[in-house]
Design an enzyme around this catalytic site. Structure first.
Site, PDB file in Angstrom:
ATOM      1  N   ASP A  20      13.117  16.417  21.258  1.00  0.00           N
ATOM      2  CA  ASP A  20      12.130  16.452  20.171  1.00  0.00           C
ATOM      3  C   ASP A  20      12.576  17.362  19.030  1.00  0.00           C
ATOM      4  OD1 ASP A  20       9.815  15.882  18.837  1.00  0.00           O
ATOM      5  OD2 ASP A  20       8.547  17.209  20.014  1.00  0.00           O
ATOM      6  N   HIS A  37      17.722  12.067  13.078  1.00  0.00           N
ATOM      7  CA  HIS A  37      17.969  11.258  14.284  1.00  0.00           C
ATOM      8  C   HIS A  37      19.473  11.092  14.520  1.00  0.00           C
ATOM      9  CE1 HIS A  37      13.798  10.595  14.849  1.00  0.00           C
ATOM     10  NE2 HIS A  37      13.619   9.801  13.801  1.00  0.00           N
ATOM     11  N   LEU A 131      28.285  10.320  36.413  1.00  0.00           N
ATOM     12  CA  LEU A 131      26.930  10.588  35.921  1.00  0.00           C
ATOM     13  C   LEU A 131      26.194   9.287  35.583  1.00  0.00           C
ATOM     14  CD1 LEU A 131      24.816  12.606  34.625  1.00  0.00           C
ATOM     15  CD2 LEU A 131      26.075  12.310  32.489  1.00  0.00           C
TER      16      LEU A 131
HETATM   17  C1  FPP Z   1      11.887  12.959  18.472  1.00  0.00           C
HETATM   18  O1  FPP Z   1      11.986  13.630  17.246  1.00  0.00           O
HETATM   19  C2  FPP Z   1      12.990  12.061  18.647  1.00  0.00           C
HETATM   20  C3  FPP Z   1      12.909  10.689  18.673  1.00  0.00           C
HETATM   21  C4  FPP Z   1      11.642   9.954  18.522  1.00  0.00           C
HETATM   22  C5  FPP Z   1      14.102   9.861  18.804  1.00  0.00           C
HETATM   23  C6  FPP Z   1      15.171  10.394  19.694  1.00  0.00           C
HETATM   24  C7  FPP Z   1      16.427   9.728  19.326  1.00  0.00           C
HETATM   25  C8  FPP Z   1      17.645  10.308  19.272  1.00  0.00           C
HETATM   26  C9  FPP Z   1      17.905  11.707  19.688  1.00  0.00           C
HETATM   27  C10 FPP Z   1      18.821   9.569  18.760  1.00  0.00           C
HETATM   28  C11 FPP Z   1      19.233   8.369  19.513  1.00  0.00           C
HETATM   29  C12 FPP Z   1      19.444   8.599  20.959  1.00  0.00           C
HETATM   30  C13 FPP Z   1      20.464   8.111  21.687  1.00  0.00           C
HETATM   31  C14 FPP Z   1      20.406   8.274  23.184  1.00  0.00           C
HETATM   32  C15 FPP Z   1      21.629   7.425  21.094  1.00  0.00           C
HETATM   33  P1  FPP Z   1      10.823  13.430  16.186  1.00  0.00           P
HETATM   34  O2  FPP Z   1      11.237  12.356  15.251  1.00  0.00           O
HETATM   35  O3  FPP Z   1       9.521  13.191  16.879  1.00  0.00           O
HETATM   36  O4  FPP Z   1      10.848  14.829  15.501  1.00  0.00           O
HETATM   37  P2  FPP Z   1       9.616  15.587  14.824  1.00  0.00           P
HETATM   38  O5  FPP Z   1       8.582  15.794  15.902  1.00  0.00           O
HETATM   39  O6  FPP Z   1      10.243  16.860  14.383  1.00  0.00           O
HETATM   40  O7  FPP Z   1       9.142  14.726  13.685  1.00  0.00           O
END
Ligand code: FPP
Length: 246
Positions: A20, A37, A131
């Site tokens: 997050d 992201h 893994l």
């Molecule tokens: C949460 O941050 C994150 C997500 C909803 C997406 C997670 C995706 C990735 C880390 C990239 C792709 C993953 C892989 C495995 C290739 P948020 O957008 O909710 O952040 P915020 O709460 O600060 O707005």
């Protein structure tokens, strides 16, 4: 080095991560959310390596929740493209490193190109023995549980079974995570202290680790710190300390 230290200790077999803080990282750096992201995907790759190096057997990454389908269209399509790009760029390397890929979630909601590429990656890595990386994609824990109940009712209709002997193990076999051990450790980054519909059944006895670090800034060393913290905890499973020690 912290990795050498934790390797002497009790290594969790399965670590689950709520990645997050990508959006807030982007905001702090005056960048569009998708850059957060993209940086998050680089961090995810680092943590896959860290888990493999530490000897963790299963790593579950919460990449996209069912609720995330409600985000602005551009962000959803950006995340899907990022997933495709990450798979395309990193997959050969992961295969070489003996990584097996799995996903959990409602794959019927995924765009066709994402679904096909993910299925292809899962098939290509299926005989790997290192893994196991489990990407939670279009995942929601309540939906998983309701889906399990529906399937249980269906199987009962087709072939009535002995309800008396229906137990936790049997129930688990209807979840997306069947054949995967429960995580001993759940990590959430970015300072939010909540579970957000992630692995509700599976984390009943997991140790929870929260850190303020935003996901794109989360490093291998931070991952090892979380494991070191886990190793200092006493897991009692409802018993008292003296019973656990003996
Ligand atoms: C949460 O941050 C994150 C997500 C909803 C997406 C997670 C995706 C990735 C880390 C990239 C792709 C993953 C892989 C495995 C290739 P948020 O957008 O909710 O952040 P915020 O709460 O600060 O707005």
């Amino acid at each position: 080095m912290l990795i050498d230290e934790i390797k002497q200790g009790n290594m969790p077999e399965h670590v689950a991560v709520i990645m997050d803080g990508n959006g807030r990282w982007a905001k702090q750096h005056n960048k569009p959310r998708l850059e957060g992201h993209a940086k998050g995907a680089v961090a995810a790759r680092q943590i896959v390596e860290a888990a493999a190096e530490a000897g963790v057997k299963y790593l579950t990454l919460y990449a996209f929740s069912v609720e995330n389908w409600n985000r602005p269209k551009d962000e959803v399509s950006g995340l899907m493209s990022l997933l495709l790009k990450s798979l395309a760029e990193q997959f050969d390397d992961l295969i070489k490193n003996n990584v097996r890929l799995l996903t959990i979630g409602d794959s019927s909601l995924l765009p066709q190109d994402v679904l096909l590429q993910v299925q292809h990656a899962i098939a290509r890595s299926s005989s790997n023995t290192g893994l196991t990386v489990i990407i939670a994609l279009s995942y929601g824990s309540r939906q998983e549980i309701v889906n399990a109940v529906k399937n249980i009712l269906q199987s009962y209709k087709q072939n009535p079974f002995d309800i008396e002997n229906f137990d936790e193990e049997k129930f688990s076999s209807y979840l997306y995570t069947k054949d995967i051990p429960d995580p001993e450790l759940l990590i959430r980054t970015s300072g939010e202290i909540r579970i957000s519909n992630f692995l509700l059944w599976q984390i009943s006895y997991s140790e929870l680790y929260f850190t303020d670090i935003l996901w794109p800034d989360f490093t291998k060393e931070d991952f090892y710190k979380a494991i070191a913290n886990y190793q200092h905890r006493e897991r009692r499973f409802g018993k008292i300390s003296e019973q656990v020690k003996s």
